[in-house]
Design a protein around this motif. Structure first.
Motif, mmCIF file in Angstrom:
data_model
loop_
_atom_site.group_PDB
_atom_site.id
_atom_site.type_symbol
_atom_site.label_atom_id
_atom_site.label_comp_id
_atom_site.label_asym_id
_atom_site.label_seq_id
_atom_site.Cartn_x
_atom_site.Cartn_y
_atom_site.Cartn_z
ATOM 1 N N UNK A 85 67.011 27.591 -33.908
ATOM 2 C CA UNK A 85 67.565 28.698 -33.129
ATOM 3 C C UNK A 85 67.425 30.050 -33.828
ATOM 4 N N UNK A 86 67.861 30.145 -35.075
ATOM 5 C CA UNK A 86 67.790 31.429 -35.782
ATOM 6 C C UNK A 86 66.345 31.849 -36.013
ATOM 7 N N UNK A 87 65.501 30.889 -36.307
ATOM 8 C CA UNK A 87 64.076 31.161 -36.497
ATOM 9 C C UNK A 87 63.470 31.752 -35.228
ATOM 10 N N UNK A 88 63.774 31.150 -34.096
ATOM 11 C CA UNK A 88 63.223 31.617 -32.822
ATOM 12 C C UNK A 88 63.752 33.003 -32.467
ATOM 13 N N UNK A 114 69.792 23.926 -25.098
ATOM 14 C CA UNK A 114 69.148 24.926 -25.951
ATOM 15 C C UNK A 114 68.384 25.940 -25.098
ATOM 16 N N UNK A 115 67.698 25.457 -24.081
ATOM 17 C CA UNK A 115 66.982 26.377 -23.184
ATOM 18 C C UNK A 115 67.952 27.367 -22.552
ATOM 19 N N UNK A 116 69.110 26.878 -22.158
ATOM 20 C CA UNK A 116 70.106 27.761 -21.546
ATOM 21 C C UNK A 116 70.641 28.771 -22.555
ATOM 22 N N UNK A 117 70.864 28.314 -23.771
ATOM 23 C CA UNK A 117 71.383 29.212 -24.801
ATOM 24 C C UNK A 117 70.362 30.280 -25.171
ATOM 25 N N UNK A 118 69.083 29.896 -25.147
ATOM 26 C CA UNK A 118 68.003 30.826 -25.486
ATOM 27 C C UNK A 118 67.247 31.242 -24.224
ATOM 28 N N UNK A 119 67.990 31.507 -23.172
ATOM 29 C CA UNK A 119 67.377 31.801 -21.872
ATOM 30 C C UNK A 119 66.544 33.081 -21.884
#
Length: 270
Positions: free
Chosen positions: A222-225, A241-246
């Motif tokens: 997550x932090x890397x992305x 994860x997709x929702x969190x990083x929408x």
């Protein structure tokens, strides 16, 4: 244009660069060889132990920086260890002294072996060719519990959520943690994260995160992305994860060579 901005390519392994058989496809190898030919810096960042990851990455047949154990180890393209950080024995002992459900598999990543309270066939599937051997132990009988990382696995995510909350409640500020997969909960020293290790490499090579393209599928990515100039989420990543990083783009799955196809189309213009 992406080609003008990006100088570094960063990828996770499992669920990202590797397919469901934990292999790198020939197409992916070809694309990464072209990346190297065009002088891109390549970083592989994984939760795997370095002894486990090195032979996999060697299959790319290109020089890469290797970040392993979620950032606790960094190896140079020449396979030289340039950074390492362990969890202290007393901290690990404190975690293992908690009332942990005996159905949960507990694993300590040590330098040359991984120690576990029970054999787990699902974990063994991640190593079709065993380079990093398991050792069945009773943790109560070990004096030195210093470790690269500690991780727990169980078929029910909810059990791991309960364990995570229990550990964090009793160890405020001591650890970083992540779900590398929904069924794998990992704890490292608080200073350890893939993004921190990658930042060290970028500084060594005189690059910054804004010049990086990164790919991942897990919460340990997550932090890397989020830090990268462009972060890409794998199509096979958990919906949570997709929702969190929408705000990030979702690409093809690992079984469809999502990483290599994106690089070929958007970076190499193949």
């Amino acid at each position: 244009m992406l080609q003008e901005k990006i100088k570094v390519v960063i990828s996770d392994l499992d669920g990202t660069l590797l397919n469901s058989d934990h292999k790198i496809s020939q197409y992916t190898k070809t694309v990464f060889q072209e990346l190297h030919n065009q002088n891109y810096l390549i970083i592989i960042a994984t939760g795997r132990h370095h002894l486990d990851a090195m032979p996999i990455v060697a299959g790319l047949d290109v020089p890469v920086y290797l970040v392993t154990s979620n950032g606790a180890r960094i190896h140079s393209p020449e396979k030289e260890l340039i950074f390492s950080y362990n969890m202290e024995s007393e901290a690990v002992k404190s975690v293992l002294s908690l009332d942990i459900d005996p159905e949960i598999t507990t694993v300590l990543f040590r330098e040359n072996v991984w120690q576990t309270n029970k054999h787990n066939e699902k974990l063994n599937e991640f190593q079709p060719e065993v380079n990093y051997h398991p050792e069945l132990v009773d943790f109560e009988n070990l004096e030195d519990l210093s470790a690269i990382k500690v991780f727990f696995t169980h078929d029910r995510h909810s059990k791991l959520i309960e364990l995570r909350d229990q550990i964090l409640e009793n160890h405020t500020g001591l650890f970083s943690h992540a779900f590398s997969l929904p069924l794998c909960l990992e704890f490292m020293d608080k200073s350890v994260d893939k993004s921190v290790a990658i930042a060290r490499i970028l500084e060594l090579e005189n690059f910054v995160f804004q010049q990086a393209l990164s790919f991942g599928d897990g919460y340990n990515d997550e932090k890397m992305l989020n830090s990268s100039g462009k972060g890409l989420v794998m199509g096979n990543a958990p919906d949570s994860l997709k929702n969190k990083l929408s705000h990030l783009e979702v690409i093809l799955t690992n079984d469809n060579d999502g990483v290599a196809k994106y690089i070929a189309q958007e970076l190499l213009n193949n």
